[in-house]
Each structure stands twice: as structure tokens, then as C-alpha cells.
Design a protein around this motif. Sequence first.
Motif, PDB file in Angstrom:
ATOM      1  N   LEU A  24     -69.788  58.933  -4.061  1.00  0.00           N
ATOM      2  CA  LEU A  24     -70.420  58.113  -2.951  1.00  0.00           C
ATOM      3  C   LEU A  24     -70.429  59.198  -1.789  1.00  0.00           C
ATOM      4  CD1 LEU A  24     -69.113  54.525  -3.212  1.00  0.00           C
ATOM      5  CD2 LEU A  24     -71.509  55.562  -3.818  1.00  0.00           C
ATOM      6  N   ASN A  25     -69.825  60.385  -1.700  1.00  0.00           N
ATOM      7  CA  ASN A  25     -70.100  61.165  -0.648  1.00  0.00           C
ATOM      8  C   ASN A  25     -71.267  61.951  -0.575  1.00  0.00           C
ATOM      9  OD1 ASN A  25     -67.337  60.610   0.283  1.00  0.00           O
ATOM     10  ND2 ASN A  25     -66.400  62.342  -1.255  1.00  0.00           N
ATOM     11  N   ARG A  26     -72.044  61.670  -1.780  1.00  0.00           N
ATOM     12  CA  ARG A  26     -73.509  62.325  -1.626  1.00  0.00           C
ATOM     13  C   ARG A  26     -74.388  61.431  -0.908  1.00  0.00           C
ATOM     14  NH1 ARG A  26     -74.922  66.069  -5.745  1.00  0.00           N
ATOM     15  NH2 ARG A  26     -72.958  66.909  -6.781  1.00  0.00           N
ATOM     16  N   ILE A  27     -74.081  60.240  -0.469  1.00  0.00           N
ATOM     17  CA  ILE A  27     -74.901  59.429   0.125  1.00  0.00           C
ATOM     18  C   ILE A  27     -74.516  59.445   1.523  1.00  0.00           C
ATOM     19  CG2 ILE A  27     -75.523  57.033   0.486  1.00  0.00           C
ATOM     20  CD1 ILE A  27     -76.084  58.125  -2.382  1.00  0.00           C
ATOM     21  N   THR A  28     -75.506  59.850   2.425  1.00  0.00           N
ATOM     22  CA  THR A  28     -75.365  60.071   3.900  1.00  0.00           C
ATOM     23  C   THR A  28     -76.307  58.879   4.500  1.00  0.00           C
ATOM     24  OG1 THR A  28     -77.175  61.972   3.894  1.00  0.00           O
ATOM     25  CG2 THR A  28     -74.838  62.339   3.542  1.00  0.00           C
ATOM     26  N   ILE A  29     -75.859  58.532   5.908  1.00  0.00           N
ATOM     27  CA  ILE A  29     -76.512  57.664   6.581  1.00  0.00           C
ATOM     28  C   ILE A  29     -76.397  58.361   8.004  1.00  0.00           C
ATOM     29  CG2 ILE A  29     -76.511  55.432   7.681  1.00  0.00           C
ATOM     30  CD1 ILE A  29     -75.117  54.446   5.287  1.00  0.00           C
ATOM     31  N   ASP A  30     -77.711  58.675   8.562  1.00  0.00           N
ATOM     32  CA  ASP A  30     -77.726  59.284   9.985  1.00  0.00           C
ATOM     33  C   ASP A  30     -79.006  58.341  10.711  1.00  0.00           C
ATOM     34  OD1 ASP A  30     -78.615  60.765  12.077  1.00  0.00           O
ATOM     35  OD2 ASP A  30     -78.580  62.577  10.872  1.00  0.00           O
ATOM     36  N   ASP A  31     -78.704  57.768  11.780  1.00  0.00           N
ATOM     37  CA  ASP A  31     -79.590  57.096  12.564  1.00  0.00           C
ATOM     38  C   ASP A  31     -80.905  57.728  12.809  1.00  0.00           C
ATOM     39  OD1 ASP A  31     -77.785  54.858  12.573  1.00  0.00           O
ATOM     40  OD2 ASP A  31     -77.133  55.268  14.487  1.00  0.00           O
ATOM     41  N   ALA A  32     -81.006  59.115  12.911  1.00  0.00           N
ATOM     42  CA  ALA A  32     -81.875  59.866  13.275  1.00  0.00           C
ATOM     43  C   ALA A  32     -82.743  60.299  12.170  1.00  0.00           C
ATOM     44  CB  ALA A  32     -81.593  61.075  13.965  1.00  0.00           C
ATOM     45  N   GLN A  33     -82.328  59.828  10.783  1.00  0.00           N
ATOM     46  CA  GLN A  33     -83.151  60.211   9.394  1.00  0.00           C
ATOM     47  C   GLN A  33     -83.462  58.997   8.980  1.00  0.00           C
ATOM     48  OE1 GLN A  33     -80.673  62.825   7.059  1.00  0.00           O
ATOM     49  NE2 GLN A  33     -82.397  63.492   6.088  1.00  0.00           N
ATOM     50  N   CYS A  34     -84.629  59.144   8.328  1.00  0.00           N
ATOM     51  CA  CYS A  34     -85.315  57.993   7.543  1.00  0.00           C
ATOM     52  C   CYS A  34     -84.997  56.399   8.292  1.00  0.00           C
ATOM     53  CB  CYS A  34     -84.709  58.099   6.060  1.00  0.00           C
ATOM     54  SG  CYS A  34     -85.573  59.482   5.272  1.00  0.00           S
ATOM     55  N   GLY A  35     -84.901  56.520   9.643  1.00  0.00           N
ATOM     56  CA  GLY A  35     -84.605  54.990  10.038  1.00  0.00           C
ATOM     57  C   GLY A  35     -83.120  54.431   9.854  1.00  0.00           C
ATOM     58  N   GLY A  36     -82.182  55.419   9.671  1.00  0.00           N
ATOM     59  CA  GLY A  36     -80.876  55.150   9.246  1.00  0.00           C
ATOM     60  C   GLY A  36     -80.488  54.611   7.876  1.00  0.00           C
ATOM     61  N   ARG A  37     -81.503  54.886   7.081  1.00  0.00           N
ATOM     62  CA  ARG A  37     -81.490  54.303   5.669  1.00  0.00           C
ATOM     63  C   ARG A  37     -80.697  55.676   5.108  1.00  0.00           C
ATOM     64  NH1 ARG A  37     -86.198  52.745   7.319  1.00  0.00           N
ATOM     65  NH2 ARG A  37     -86.980  50.357   7.000  1.00  0.00           N
ATOM     66  N   PRO A  38     -79.875  54.849   3.834  1.00  0.00           N
ATOM     67  CA  PRO A  38     -79.080  55.694   3.160  1.00  0.00           C
ATOM     68  C   PRO A  38     -79.820  56.944   2.340  1.00  0.00           C
ATOM     69  CG  PRO A  38     -78.668  53.452   2.652  1.00  0.00           C
ATOM     70  CD  PRO A  38     -79.819  53.413   3.354  1.00  0.00           C
ATOM     71  N   CYS A  39     -79.602  58.285   2.459  1.00  0.00           N
ATOM     72  CA  CYS A  39     -80.271  59.394   1.854  1.00  0.00           C
ATOM     73  C   CYS A  39     -79.265  60.140   0.864  1.00  0.00           C
ATOM     74  CB  CYS A  39     -80.922  60.169   3.128  1.00  0.00           C
ATOM     75  SG  CYS A  39     -82.089  59.275   4.058  1.00  0.00           S
ATOM     76  N   ILE A  40     -79.820  61.104   0.189  1.00  0.00           N
ATOM     77  CA  ILE A  40     -79.251  61.831  -0.676  1.00  0.00           C
ATOM     78  C   ILE A  40     -78.707  63.026   0.010  1.00  0.00           C
ATOM     79  CG2 ILE A  40     -79.133  63.256  -2.950  1.00  0.00           C
ATOM     80  CD1 ILE A  40     -79.335  60.109  -3.295  1.00  0.00           C
ATOM     81  N   ARG A  41     -77.565  63.421   0.272  1.00  0.00           N
ATOM     82  CA  ARG A  41     -77.043  64.768   0.774  1.00  0.00           C
ATOM     83  C   ARG A  41     -77.624  65.176   1.911  1.00  0.00           C
ATOM     84  NH1 ARG A  41     -77.437  68.976  -2.572  1.00  0.00           N
ATOM     85  NH2 ARG A  41     -79.102  67.856  -4.050  1.00  0.00           N
TER      86      ARG A  41
END
Length: 76
Positions: free
Chosen positions: A6-23
Amino acid sequence: MQTERLNRITIDDAQCGGRPCIRGMRIRVTDILELLGAGASFDEILEDYPYLEREDILASIEYAARQTDHAVLRSA
């Protein structure tokens, strides 16, 4: 389930609207799940997105499984 995956899943408010992304990339967990749902195989996904790894796909599935593992409250 492999928690370290699960560490491969990242969440960043500034990226893709804060949706879970890959690395930290701009490919969302939902993108992977939609491809799988449409019938794409792991090999097809990896061929179309060469920067992804098999573990990224597995992490997306595991993340989704954990997100749906909660009680559903129904009103009477």
C-alpha cells in the motif's frame, strides 16, 4: 494482504484532485481498476503503461479492497 504494498499508493491534494495515485504519478487507482474492469489483463496494462509495475496493479486492487471493507448502514 501485504501492507507494505500500500506504500505504492500516494495521496497529494495538489495532484489529481487528491485522489489516490500510483507512486506519485498522475495515474489514479481508479484508472487501473477501470482498465481491469473493462477486461484488460495485467500484461496489457503493463504494455500500455511501461512505467507501471505489476505490484502497482496489485496495490490498486488491495487499496480498493480495503476501502470497501466497512459496514454499510441502512436506514429503516
